[in-house]
Design a protein around this motif. Structure first.
Motif: not given
Length: 591
Positions: A313-314, A383-388, A431-434, A436-438
């Motif tokens: 989804p990311l 950049d997208n990964l880091v921004n999330f 918590p990082q994965m949570a 992303i979805y938050q």
């Protein structure tokens, strides 16, 4: 009497006075110069005594104020061996009678503290054998308040009591992986007890009092030398009931699936607060020695893992945000792909498929997500990964929290360039994965992940402990479109039946990732299975992420579906979240 006799008597008197003065002078020199130090030490030992005034450690509280970690009074009982004797009293006619013998007194003490009476007697006798003038011996440590009061009621004059606080965790292993624990010397060793000791720790004070030759404190002689300071109360976002429930679920599911360990993370969409971080195995902070060393911390924070397909989804969100696809765009998707020196395939063989972008997510096609993701440059996807929030610890500041691994795009080889789109070649924490979805569920706004909300001082003032600022990671339109892809997965994905919650629109994504050996290869036949999701889709309130390490009875992503549904259902019901209004959309996944 003649004058000669008078003179002689006067001379004798003078000589006597002089002799007395000389004796006083010699004694004065002896007291003030020769033996001054030893005499002062003896007098101080008999009269001036310092005692610690314990600055109690603050409590750790859940979101409603329920105590997760607190302090209670414990007491050490000491004795003045040289004063141990039968206890007597004077009757009305002036006769002295024994009301309790020495041995009876020690036996009654032992019956309350649970000691062997002969052991207690031996402590006294051994101290006297070593020093007949012994004024101190420790009889027992850390008796409870109830035991202390019972011993005090015996009115034994040669017993003394030293209060000190002890740490207790009323809920045992519930949230034990978060609270952490103290060592036997009250040193904070793990979890929030350690990382936020600056909030919790009190400052001890000092008291001085005088005692008589019999060792008994002289009434009214207490003087406070240094005032003690109470520790602050640590206020968390954790909900005890949800934490307890999630721990029961993950314990049951990990054991049922034959996994090594697992964790469930629950986060509020609109606040970023962690409601639960439940793990199995966990640790009872009251007795951490019963747990294996690796089980005494929080793997959710400290053991990053490759996320597998839960990262898709990311990837899609970045492409949607750039305006390079839509949920209903048509794709022609083969089951394997060789592109730019990289080679990969979907989990199972299939003929060339006609899927929409929503369909690619619903069936979790690696090839399909790569076809979407390649429309963005490697630098843009990095950049997208880091921004999330990937590649950096969350804002919780949890002890030992890992940042995960996201290598710069310049270091990606052709295989990694594509593999990062479907969750390989990078690592995340729960918590990082949570988070992303938050972010996706919150209109593209990432909120700081928060656990410790504030430190409440003894005077009631609260110092905030949250950090970080909200940031818009993707547009609200892209976030809404990504939710559509998640809902399509819940409607028609492989685990649709196992994840549906009556009355609610939900969105989910599963992941099954190989486990890295740490040496550039994967462990044979071992997987981390995960499921992350949001509910309700129409008004997102909660994110739930479930991960199980190496399940053996069910190796597919279906291993986490029951736990996800169970916990999300509980959270929605407990918090009285309204059901989703009808009609629900039908999302096209193929054409």
């Amino acid at each position: 009497m003649n004058r000669t006799a008078v003179r002689r008597r006067g001379a004798a008197t003078v000589v006597a006075v002089v002799a007395v003065l000389v004796l006083f002078l010699v004694r004065l020199v002896d007291v003030q110069l020769v033996n001054a130090q030893s005499i002062n030490e003896e007098a101080e030992g008999r009269r001036g005594v310092t005692s610690t005034i314990w600055g109690d450690r603050g409590d750790i509280l859940d979101a409603s104020g329920t105590v997760l970690a607190g302090s209670v009074d414990r007491f050490d009982i000491t004795v003045s061996p040289r004063n141990v004797a039968d206890i007597t009293e004077i009757t009305s006619d002036g006769e002295e009678v024994v009301v309790m013998t020495r041995d009876d007194a020690l036996a009654k003490l032992a019956s309350i503290t649970g000691q062997d009476p002969t052991q207690v007697t031996s402590i006294v006798d051994d101290a006297l054998a070593a020093d007949p003038e012994s004024n101190y011996a420790l009889l027992t440590r850390s008796v409870t308040l109830e035991q202390y009061e019972a011993v005090r009621a015996l009115a034994i004059p040669w017993l003394y009591y030293e209060r000190h606080p002890a740490r207790v965790y009323p809920n045992g292993a519930v949230a034990g992986n978060l609270t952490g624990f103290l060592g036997s010397d009250s040193t904070p060793l793990a979890g929030l007890e350690n990382s936020l000791d600056s909030c919790l720790a009190g400052v001890d004070g000092e008291l001085m009092y005088e005692r008589g030759a019999d060792g008994v404190q002289i009434p009214g002689s207490e003087v406070t030398i240094t005032e003690m300071q109470q520790g602050g109360d640590l206020m968390l976002s954790i909900d005890l009931d949800t934490q307890w429930y999630a721990q029961q679920v993950i314990a049951s599911e990990v054991q049922r699936m034959g996994g090594q360990y697992g964790h469930i993370t629950v986060q509020e969409v609109k606040t970023g607060k962690l409601v639960a971080v439940a793990e199995w195995p966990s640790v009872d902070p009251n007795n951490p020695g019963l747990s294996e060393p690796d089980d005494r911390g929080s793997r959710a924070f400290t053991s990053p893992y490759e996320p597998g397909s839960t990262i898709k989804p990311l990837t899609a969100a970045g492409v949607l945000d750039a305006g390079l696809t839509t949920p209903d765009e048509h794709f022609v998707v083969p089951d394997s792909w060789d592109q730019d020196g990289a080679s990969f395939s979907d989990d199972s063989n299939h003929p060339v498929a006609n899927w929409t972008a929503a369909g690619i997510m619903a069936v979790s096609s690696n090839v399909g997500i790569a076809m979407m993701g390649q429309r963005l440059s490697a630098d843009a996807r990095y950049d997208n990964l880091v921004n999330f929030g990937l590649g950096s610890p969350t804002e919780t500041g949890f002890l030992g929290e890992e940042s995960g691994t996201v290598h710069p795009a310049s270091e990606w080889d052709p295989q990694t360039n594509y593999a990062t789109m479907f969750g390989q070649g990078l690592e995340v924490t729960a918590p990082q994965m949570a988070s992303i979805y938050q972010t996706i569920a919150n209109g593209g706004v990432r909120l700081p992940v928060s656990l410790a909300q504030g430190c409440r001082a003894a005077d009631g003032t609260v110092a905030p402990l949250t950090s970080g600022e909200p940031r818009q990671v993707i547009s609200p339109e892209a976030a809404a479109q990504t939710l559509t892809l998640l809902e399509a997965t819940a409607q028609s994905g492989h685990n649709a039946a196992e994840t549906s919650i009556p009355g609610y629109r939900v969105g989910v994504k599963t992941g099954t990732a190989q486990i890295s050996s740490g040496e550039g290869t994967y462990l044979d036949g071992q997987y981390m299975t995960s499921m992350a999701g949001v509910a309700p889709i129409d008004d997102p309130r909660y994110v739930v992420v479930v991960s199980i390490m190496d399940p053996t009875t069910t190796r597919s992503s279906a291993a986490t579906a029951p736990a996800w549904k169970d916990v999300m259902s509980y959270v929605l019901e407990k918090n009285r979240v309204p059901t989703s209004p009808q009609p629900w959309p039908t999302i096209q996944t193929s054409y």
